[in-house]
Design a protein around this motif. Structure first.
Motif, PDB file in Angstrom:
ATOM      1  N   ASN A 291      33.490  30.481  62.550  1.00 52.74           N
ATOM      2  CA  ASN A 291      32.608  31.284  61.691  1.00 52.74           C
ATOM      3  C   ASN A 291      31.186  30.751  61.810  1.00 52.74           C
ATOM      4  O   ASN A 291      30.747  29.901  61.035  1.00 52.74           O
ATOM      5  N   LYS A 294      28.452  30.711  58.924  1.00 50.00           N
ATOM      6  CA  LYS A 294      28.534  29.810  57.771  1.00 50.00           C
ATOM      7  C   LYS A 294      27.555  28.657  57.843  1.00 50.00           C
ATOM      8  O   LYS A 294      27.155  28.084  56.827  1.00 50.00           O
ATOM      9  N   LYS A 369      37.754  24.093  57.004  1.00 52.01           N
ATOM     10  CA  LYS A 369      38.920  24.875  56.579  1.00 52.01           C
ATOM     11  C   LYS A 369      39.373  25.793  57.702  1.00 52.01           C
ATOM     12  O   LYS A 369      38.591  26.578  58.241  1.00 52.01           O
ATOM     13  N   LYS A 409      40.086  39.582  52.821  1.00 54.45           N
ATOM     14  CA  LYS A 409      39.047  39.184  51.867  1.00 54.45           C
ATOM     15  C   LYS A 409      38.375  37.887  52.305  1.00 54.45           C
ATOM     16  O   LYS A 409      37.158  37.731  52.214  1.00 54.45           O
ATOM     17  N   VAL A 410      39.184  36.946  52.782  1.00 49.02           N
ATOM     18  CA  VAL A 410      38.649  35.664  53.243  1.00 49.02           C
ATOM     19  C   VAL A 410      37.653  35.887  54.381  1.00 49.02           C
ATOM     20  O   VAL A 410      36.569  35.302  54.414  1.00 49.02           O
ATOM     21  N   ASN A 413      34.435  37.730  53.207  1.00 42.68           N
ATOM     22  CA  ASN A 413      33.575  36.850  52.403  1.00 42.68           C
ATOM     23  C   ASN A 413      33.126  35.603  53.154  1.00 42.68           C
ATOM     24  O   ASN A 413      32.378  34.795  52.613  1.00 42.68           O
ATOM     25  N   GLU A 415      34.875  32.997  53.956  1.00 42.66           N
ATOM     26  CA  GLU A 415      35.384  31.803  53.272  1.00 42.66           C
ATOM     27  C   GLU A 415      36.308  30.994  54.184  1.00 42.66           C
ATOM     28  O   GLU A 415      37.433  30.650  53.829  1.00 42.66           O
ATOM     29  N   TYR A 416      35.833  30.699  55.358  1.00 38.10           N
ATOM     30  CA  TYR A 416      36.603  29.899  56.309  1.00 38.10           C
ATOM     31  C   TYR A 416      35.621  29.300  57.308  1.00 38.10           C
ATOM     32  O   TYR A 416      34.489  29.774  57.471  1.00 38.10           O
ATOM     33  N   ASP A 417      36.051  28.260  57.988  1.00 44.49           N
ATOM     34  CA  ASP A 417      35.268  27.669  59.066  1.00 44.49           C
ATOM     35  C   ASP A 417      35.844  28.044  60.425  1.00 44.49           C
ATOM     36  O   ASP A 417      35.113  28.335  61.368  1.00 44.49           O
TER      37      ASP A 417
END
Length: 527
Positions: A291, A294, A369, A409-410, A413, A415-417
């Protein structure tokens, strides 16, 4: 950006669920003459332009046919077009339609039907394939609403002659057209509401959809208007839709299904002993995606290379996939038919190199993550193997599995690496793997941008010779290896389990099951 993410997210899931201890009463078989095949989840429409579900495309191949197709050896073969010619400059493709080509209602199929088909396909909502057709003159401008379709170089010269002109020589254009999603269809409003309007649909392939039985079981019958009906050996085929692998295996053991694809690894030995199992190389892989939106250490290529050298691909294939796959030593599967050289990735981990790159990255303990789709045990096994290796380097890493809705959703958004996901080619050429990393690709939802890479891909597309094209594709792969926005891990094999009385089943390199010539050999049925 969110719209772009939503279009592609469904492509990252591998829909295989772990096996359970489900028992069903075994049915006796003596006179059944039709094949029963489980495709998992039924499609929401018969356009299928917003996803790349291989099993659902098997249904397309039953009901519809394109200008050309690919056989089990992945060779381009005639379909509704019996021949084609390519101009000397590689820009003009002329297809000759079969005189016997007809719709299921007996009406002749004409070149104009393909003109209308492509005009609708290009502007279909959420079409993830449209970029493939931008090699056609005027197609991109038409999609962007700059011109009307009259400016697109797809022309019916007469009822039996279709001409397509390109912007540049595209050596793999026939590979593009051979995909199931370019099978000829009509009346898109019926295709969108197919479960209610199936009797109104005009079919161009070997079978018609005759009925939808309870529990979403489809009854297909032979299309007697099909040009090659003599090669269709089954009068009827039943398509079931058990999406949970544990139940699909139970149905198979109970003789309620004759063919299942990619069953849980835990049951494969049982099918091998019964001689009901075969496998073939595929063009579907598993990889780690970073990602890059990020920020932080994830954006450092040395850190990503450190992770790459931690991965023991040989161990993953031998002990996690149990041999039903091959290690990814390149971004491109080895069975792709071209002469591009492999950019070799290591089969085994190299912790010394991993430590050196980690030190260069100046990693300071940032928590990393890894997210993955928890629909099958193999994903968890691969992630656990990688987490264990990263912890040897004292990387602060955690992993979490999600169901389909949660993972969407993850990803939306951010919400992960790192994301463990599948990837595959739509056709048999390396371009379909590599161009997904281009800055403007609908598939590039991870933030990778490289002007040098984009330039190499563009030059490969417009190259005048095969040699030059291969040269630029190799350059693009070298850039990916240096930037490492994605780490290929392995390629999974196509696994098919079928009863011994099922004959003539075919599977192409992509993994599509071809049912055109399949039939039940009653001499092999158990009384």
């Amino acid at each position: 950006m969110k719209k772009k993410l939503c279009i592609y997210i469904c492509l990252i899931f591998i829909l295989i669920l772990p096996s359970g201890c489900i028992q069903k009463k075994v049915q006796t078989i003596s006179t059944r003459k039709y094949v029963m095949y489980n495709i998992g989840v039924l499609p929401k429409d018969l356009l299928m332009l917003d996803n790349d579900n291989i099993r659902q495309q098997d249904l397309l191949l039953c009901l519809f046919e394109g200008l050309i197709s690919v056989d089990k050896n992945d060779e381009i073969v005639p379909a509704l077009a019996y021949e084609w010619n390519i101009s000397d400059d590689g820009l003009c493709y002329t297809f000759k339609m079969r005189e016997k080509a007809k719709w299921s209602n007996g009406r002749k199929i004409k070149a104009q039907d393909f003109v209308e088909f492509f005009s609708k396909v290009l502007i279909c909502k959420n079409n993830i394939y449209k970029e493939q057709l931008y090699c056609i003159f005027g197609a991109k401008d038409y999609v962007e609403n700059k011109v009307d379709f009259k400016s697109v170089a797809i022309t019916a010269i007469d009822d039996k002659t279709l001409e397509i002109r390109l912007n540049y020589p595209c050596s793999y254009f026939l590979q593009i057209l051979s995909q199931p999603i370019y099978a000829l269809r009509k009346d898109f409003k019926y295709l969108e509401d197919w479960k209610n309007k199936y009797s109104s649909i005009m079919y161009s392939g070997p079978f018609n959809l005759d009925n939808i039985i309870e529990n979403d079981e489809l009854c297909l019958i032979k299309n007697n208007e099909y040009w090659d009906k003599k090669s269709v050996l089954s009068e009827k085929i039943h398509i079931s839709s058990e999406k949970m692998d544990a139940f699909a295996v139970a149905d198979y053991k109970a003789n309620e299904t004759d063919i299942i694809v990619n069953p849980p690894i835990s049951v494969i030995d049982e099918f091998i002993k019964k001689n009901e199992f075969f496998q073939s190389p595929s063009i579907e892989g598993i990889s780690l995606k970073f990602n890059l939106y990020k920020g932080g250490v994830i954006t450092n290529s040395d850190f990503r290379k450190s992770i790459n050298y931690c991965i023991n691909r040989n161990d993953i294939v031998e002990n996690k996939l149990e041999g039903v796959g091959e290690a990814a030593v390149d971004y491109i599967p080895e069975n792709i038919n071209e002469e591009s050289k492999a950019v070799v990735l290591d089969l085994y981990s190299n912790i010394d190199k991993a430590k050196k790159f980690l030190e260069k990255s100046k990693y300071n303990g940032q928590k990393i993550k890894i997210a993955y789709f928890n629909n099958k045990d193999i994903n968890k096994k691969i992630v656990n193997s990688i987490v264990k290796a990263l912890k040897i380097l004292n990387i602060n890493v955690s992993s979490e599995g999600y169901n389909e809705d949660e993972l969407k959703k993850v990803i939306n958004n951010g919400e992960y690496d790192i994301l463990l996901s599948n990837y595959q080619g739509e056709y048999n050429f390396s371009m379909c793997f590599l161009e997904k990393y281009s800055s403007d690709s609908i598939f590039n939802i991870y933030g990778y941008k490289s002007h040098k890479f984009d330039e190499a891909i563009l030059k490969a597309k417009i190259a005048q010779t095969k040699e030059k094209q291969i040269e630029f594709l190799n350059k693009a792969k070298e850039i990916l290896i240096d930037d490492m926005p994605c780490i290929p891990i392995c390629f999974v094999d196509n696994i098919v389990c079928k009863k011994n009385y099922i004959k003539n089943i075919e599977i192409n390199k992509k993994g599509n099951i071809i049912l055109k010539r399949v039939y039940v050999n009653n001499n092999k049925l158990k009384p």
